[in-house]
Design an enzyme around this catalytic site. Structure first.
Site, short mmCIF file in Angstrom:
data_model
loop_
_atom_site.label_atom_id
_atom_site.label_comp_id
_atom_site.label_asym_id
_atom_site.label_seq_id
_atom_site.Cartn_x
_atom_site.Cartn_y
_atom_site.Cartn_z
N GLU A 119 0.82 -1.21 0.00
CA GLU A 119 0.00 0.00 0.00
C GLU A 119 0.86 1.27 0.00
OE1 GLU A 119 -2.29 -3.09 2.54
OE2 GLU A 119 -0.20 -2.54 2.15
N CYS A 138 -2.40 -2.72 7.44
CA CYS A 138 -1.82 -2.64 8.78
C CYS A 138 -1.92 -1.19 9.26
CB CYS A 138 -0.36 -3.10 8.75
SG CYS A 138 0.77 -1.89 8.01
N CYS A 189 0.06 1.33 7.03
CA CYS A 189 -0.56 1.53 5.72
C CYS A 189 -1.87 2.29 5.85
CB CYS A 189 -0.76 0.20 5.03
SG CYS A 189 0.80 -0.61 4.58
#
Length: 155
Positions: A54, A82, A85
């Site tokens: 990402e 996560c 990101c």
């Protein structure tokens, strides 16, 4: 391309990454159904803990479009982002987040981000990593300079 086609591309990138020695994550950034940028996880390949799919896709899209504001674009990622990101997605102002695998799926194969999500909710003094306030009276000057600056690009 429609949403499913764009997600299938993110999934294909995650599979290609595994075959090439990278992590099992892929991401696509699209605007109006057209791919602007795409990337796969390269953490181990590039020796860069921030080289998540990402974040890498955001970097590429920003360079390609010449802006840090990706409003009007969507991200398709093979897994729920996560915390790092997710933060990058918000800072990039992407409109929508589409993901395939979820956090639990990632945890089941050794990518458990829950400890980071939990740490973020704690006061700095309660986190597992030592966090210490240091030289705030000196550092505040940059903030004052920014606040007083007339010509600046807000973000």
């Amino acid at each position: 391309m429609n949403n499913k086609e764009l997600m299938r591309r993110a999934i294909a990138l995650s599979e290609e990454s595994v075959k090439n020695g990278g992590g099992p994550f892929g991401a696509v950034i699209a605007r109006n159904g057209e791919i602007v940028a795409e990337a796969a996880n390269r953490v181990t390949l590039d020796h860069d803990p921030t080289a998540h799919a990402e974040v890498s896709a955001i970097r590429l899209a920003s360079r390609k479009l010449g802006t840090f504001n990706l409003s009007g674009c969507d991200i398709y990622t093979s897994c729920e982002p996560c915390p790092m990101c997710l933060g990058a997605i918000y800072w990039a102002h992407l409109d929508n987040i589409y993901y395939a695998n979820n956090r639990e799926d990632a945890a089941n194969i050794g990518f458990d981000d829950d400890f980071i999500y939990n740490e973020m909710a704690l006061k700095p003094s309660e986190r597992s990593k030592n966090m210490e306030l240091l030289l705030p009276n000196e550092a505040i000057n940059a903030f004052k300079m920014w606040e007083e600056k007339v010509e600046k690009t807000e973000y």
